[in-house]
Scaffold this motif. Sequence first.
Motif, PDB file in Angstrom:
ATOM      1  N   ALA A  28      66.978  18.039  42.630  1.00  0.00           N
ATOM      2  CA  ALA A  28      68.125  17.581  42.588  1.00  0.00           C
ATOM      3  C   ALA A  28      68.337  16.385  41.781  1.00  0.00           C
ATOM      4  O   ALA A  28      69.388  16.153  41.123  1.00  0.00           O
ATOM      5  CB  ALA A  28      68.103  17.259  44.228  1.00  0.00           C
ATOM      6  N   LEU A  29      67.334  15.554  41.640  1.00  0.00           N
ATOM      7  CA  LEU A  29      67.398  14.415  40.661  1.00  0.00           C
ATOM      8  C   LEU A  29      67.693  14.925  39.445  1.00  0.00           C
ATOM      9  O   LEU A  29      68.463  14.024  38.645  1.00  0.00           O
ATOM     10  CB  LEU A  29      65.950  13.539  40.827  1.00  0.00           C
ATOM     11  N   ALA A  30      67.008  15.827  38.765  1.00  0.00           N
ATOM     12  CA  ALA A  30      67.191  16.296  37.480  1.00  0.00           C
ATOM     13  C   ALA A  30      68.376  16.977  37.371  1.00  0.00           C
ATOM     14  O   ALA A  30      69.150  16.505  36.383  1.00  0.00           O
ATOM     15  CB  ALA A  30      66.040  17.454  37.136  1.00  0.00           C
ATOM     16  N   GLY A  31      69.129  17.508  38.407  1.00  0.00           N
ATOM     17  CA  GLY A  31      70.533  18.031  38.364  1.00  0.00           C
ATOM     18  C   GLY A  31      71.470  16.873  38.110  1.00  0.00           C
ATOM     19  O   GLY A  31      72.279  16.861  37.431  1.00  0.00           O
ATOM     20  N   LEU A  32      71.165  15.781  39.032  1.00  0.00           N
ATOM     21  CA  LEU A  32      72.169  14.659  38.968  1.00  0.00           C
ATOM     22  C   LEU A  32      71.916  14.200  37.593  1.00  0.00           C
ATOM     23  O   LEU A  32      72.938  13.834  37.095  1.00  0.00           O
ATOM     24  CB  LEU A  32      71.386  13.688  40.003  1.00  0.00           C
ATOM     25  N   SER A  33      70.946  13.907  36.941  1.00  0.00           N
ATOM     26  CA  SER A  33      70.696  13.270  35.791  1.00  0.00           C
ATOM     27  C   SER A  33      71.336  14.011  34.710  1.00  0.00           C
ATOM     28  O   SER A  33      71.824  13.398  33.655  1.00  0.00           O
ATOM     29  CB  SER A  33      69.171  13.017  35.380  1.00  0.00           C
ATOM     30  N   LEU A  34      71.259  15.428  34.701  1.00  0.00           N
ATOM     31  CA  LEU A  34      71.813  16.247  33.738  1.00  0.00           C
ATOM     32  C   LEU A  34      73.396  16.052  33.654  1.00  0.00           C
ATOM     33  O   LEU A  34      73.890  15.865  32.681  1.00  0.00           O
ATOM     34  CB  LEU A  34      71.476  17.797  33.818  1.00  0.00           C
ATOM     35  N   GLY A  35      73.987  15.867  34.950  1.00  0.00           N
ATOM     36  CA  GLY A  35      75.382  15.636  35.023  1.00  0.00           C
ATOM     37  C   GLY A  35      75.677  14.324  34.343  1.00  0.00           C
ATOM     38  O   GLY A  35      76.708  14.065  33.760  1.00  0.00           O
ATOM     39  N   VAL A  36      74.899  13.363  34.944  1.00  0.00           N
ATOM     40  CA  VAL A  36      75.306  12.033  34.317  1.00  0.00           C
ATOM     41  C   VAL A  36      75.153  11.961  32.835  1.00  0.00           C
ATOM     42  O   VAL A  36      75.686  11.346  31.953  1.00  0.00           O
ATOM     43  CB  VAL A  36      74.294  11.097  35.050  1.00  0.00           C
ATOM     44  N   ALA A  37      73.845  12.571  32.249  1.00  0.00           N
ATOM     45  CA  ALA A  37      73.527  12.654  30.832  1.00  0.00           C
ATOM     46  C   ALA A  37      74.654  13.301  30.009  1.00  0.00           C
ATOM     47  O   ALA A  37      75.073  12.652  29.117  1.00  0.00           O
ATOM     48  CB  ALA A  37      72.453  13.264  30.579  1.00  0.00           C
ATOM     49  N   GLU A  38      75.297  14.267  30.573  1.00  0.00           N
ATOM     50  CA  GLU A  38      76.223  15.092  29.808  1.00  0.00           C
ATOM     51  C   GLU A  38      77.569  14.281  29.890  1.00  0.00           C
ATOM     52  O   GLU A  38      78.491  14.223  28.714  1.00  0.00           O
ATOM     53  CB  GLU A  38      76.572  16.347  30.778  1.00  0.00           C
ATOM     54  N   SER A  39      77.813  13.166  30.709  1.00  0.00           N
ATOM     55  CA  SER A  39      79.019  12.467  30.703  1.00  0.00           C
ATOM     56  C   SER A  39      78.767  11.204  29.833  1.00  0.00           C
ATOM     57  O   SER A  39      79.577  10.769  29.051  1.00  0.00           O
ATOM     58  CB  SER A  39      79.317  11.878  31.958  1.00  0.00           C
ATOM     59  N   VAL A  40      77.486  10.504  30.240  1.00  0.00           N
ATOM     60  CA  VAL A  40      77.449   9.107  29.516  1.00  0.00           C
ATOM     61  C   VAL A  40      77.252   9.180  28.263  1.00  0.00           C
ATOM     62  O   VAL A  40      77.519   8.484  27.354  1.00  0.00           O
ATOM     63  CB  VAL A  40      76.099   8.454  30.172  1.00  0.00           C
TER      64      VAL A  40
END
Lengths: 290, 289, 371
Positions: free
Chosen positions: B241-253
């Motif tokens: 879950a945390l990695a999914g969240l970070s992938l979404g954030v990384a893709e955006s940031v």
Amino acid sequence: MTAYLANLATLAAIFGILAATLNVAVGYAGIFSVAHAVFFGLGAYAGAQLALLLVPDALLAMLVAALVAGGLSLCLALPALRVRGEYFVAASLGLQMMATTLFTEAKGLTGGMGGLVGIPRPMVLGFEVPTLALALAALVLILLATWLMARGSFGRTLRAIRDAESAAEALGKNINAAKALAVAFACAGAGVAGALFALHMSFVNVESFTLDQSVLVMAMVIVGGTGTLWGPLLGAVLLLSLPAGLSFLPFIPPTEIGAVQQIIYGAAMTLLMIFRPAGLLGDMRTGRKA
Amino acid sequence: MLFLQLLLGGLQTGALYALTACGFALIFGATKVFHFAHGASFTLAGYLFLLMWNNGYPAWLGVLAAILVATGFGVAMERFVYRPIQRHEGGFFTVFVAAFGVSLVVQNLVGMWAGRGFVVADSTLSRATEVLPEVFLAPVFWVSLAVAAVLFLALGLFLTRHPAGVALRALAQNSDLIRAYGLSSHRLSLLAFALGSALAAPAAVLTAITTGMNEAVGHHVMLISMAATIVGGVGSLKGAALAGLSLGVAESVVLNFADPQWAEAASFVVLFGFILFRPSGLFGHAVAR
Amino acid sequence: MRLSRRALLGSAIAAPTLARAQGGDPYVIGTLFPLSGPNAEYGKVFTEGVQLAMQHAQSEGMLRRPLRLQAEDTQALPQQAVVGMTKLVNVDRASYVMVGFTAVSKAVAPVGDRAKTVMVNGGAVGPDLAGLSPYFWNTIPLAHLETREMLPFMMRRNLKRVALVYVDDPLGDAILGILRNDLPRAGGQLVGSFSVPRTAQQFGPVAARIRQTRPDTVYIASFGAQQGQIIKGLRDNGVTVPLTSYSAMNLESIRNLAEAEGLLFTSQQTDFAAGDELTRRYAADFKARFGSDPGTYNTNYYNATRLFCLLAQKLERENKEVNGDTLRAALLEQKEFDLVGGRASFDEQGSMTAAIQINEVRGGRVNTVTG
């Protein structure tokens, strides 16, 4: 009809090479890569650029392609030496996605999405030769090399690694070297296939080297039977000729042809795996777990 | 301000990634099946919701239908595809190819039935307004975060308090042990598939409202879920879950620093890096040789 | 080409009894469109145009031999396209092949060139598609020409600061070049350009970057399902300025998208209501057969098919064989044809030039904008 079949046969031979070399990594060394299209692409670009800029000599193109792809196979060997199983699958997936972006952006080398056009027809020693002959010759050589390797001590080492890595290590096998060598061989082979592909198509762009292509090659190996000599070749022929054959079905409305073909294709793959999980030529009793 | 906007946008996307990734990780952890057709559950759920929404059914009914179809599909996959293969001791990639075939079938059936191309559930929920200077947020941002938070909380409670949940976790640790205690690992597998697939449905519904769907959308969902499961550490739902969240954030940031064509590659660089330097993932047990 | 000669001979012998009835081996019209995968919507649209043109040609009795449609699915991928093309050329002996999409066009061009089979593109619009082969024609104005036509209109509407979202392919590159070079000369300014991968799904972050450039309009140069996602992504994330684009937007899924309201895009000129007899019949019959108003792509492929029928009719009258060389000679001899949307003219390379119009999406319909 002959020209049509010759084209299909050429593609089948090229994908036969891809599947056979991937099989060396998967079937003998247990390295599950979904990045084979990356090295296929590297070979294709290397071969194409050589033919475009220097000489359209097929043998030279294949050699350069093999060197480039084999050399860069370190990208794949590195994670392969560190992790196993599904972790490695994900690593190769990451490599594949990065490579797709790089192929698209490095326009100077790859032409990006627009690709490279006007790649000359293959020549050998100044004579134009059909790609089919070259592809078949390369395929035979690679199958022969695989056969010799599988019989020799190197093959035994690889199989030992695949089946019980720790045990192989305990027996004093140099696991890292064996794995790296298997990966280099597989990637160099993919490079050769790439050069042939570029010379055959006269046009290459990044859309031929995507994850979908990698998955297709993997499916060829699995469908045919991993760890068998002829299985991957059978898989390649089958998965290429199935869609081609389906396009001869006369009764489908034109706008639905694609979907119907894909549905039959997908269903065939699934059913095959349910009823022959070890692949067509795989040994049912020793169907293996990765 | 751009950074804040990108971060918030990434959180919204990441919450949805986290849900699908967590479902995938749950299935993989408990059954060791690499459920490549997880994206197909997502596609089916999203399209069914769209169909009901566009025909004027109330939203809750659409969501319910989406959950049911995703769950049903997951259970059917385990029952009719994965289990027969595993009976023959089919390998990891046998499962992969079979699931790939099913994904192709689903994708093309959806295309034939719902039309090809881009579809979206028209809703005001996805329309952003300026909440701070230069920062736009849509109501769906709060909805996504709330849905993800509630579902993770519920899942956490289920896995720690309910006997079936505890058994499911035990199955992930040691399936032989489960059998020794006389529990049915088959029934638990079905439960894992049902739960894991159901988790994809809310994400599919929210995607149908925000970015919209096309029949090939499952592919992307699958890639993200798989990457998140590995980065998070196999067997760890929290990690996925945390990695999914970070992938979404990384893709955006990443857009704060680079041009958008690198966004997708950036997530996979992270994945590749993790495997090279921390193969056990965020929360996983060591697996490096 | 052996087959077609034999067929021609056959029809000549049979001529006294059959008179002008349609008989003999059919002319095979091949199509290489994406019929599955993410671009399948285009394949459907393209095929509809071909089907209607064939229906009209048959009912008019334009040709002595019947027509047969042979569709091959390319998934818009080069390798599949080459397999399909070699089949069309060598197995089906197609007289005329219609293609779409840049990579597909470039991959099949060498095959068609060697076999001297005419290939016609009505969908892909990159500048790299002109002059691929003497046998490769275009029945669509290449898109960068469309963009150039859009510039004066933008200036009149006071859309001077332009941000570009594009897919980094030859088409996107060409549009970028025009906006970079011609836009300042027209009095505008390119304030930002954002290349997105073909597979990108999330456009919220891009929207945030675009907002920062404070544009008057955002020009979108993508195609397929992604276009809708871009429009929705921009509109949902606070980009409220008018959106502009080119003819790839002429898709039903875009017309039906609420966020696409007010979208401005160029296409070649077609006046379905006021036009000539051919255009009126086309619009009416299209609606009757497919239940919707025809779009640009329907028209382009209708015209491509119509073009074959006109050329083959001319060749039949002159008792010439119908093959790549004679078709090309006939095209270059006549150069101007009555097609749907008015008279169309072809240049030496076989690219059609046509007047461009500007369209606006309003209430799920596409309206022509003047001024």
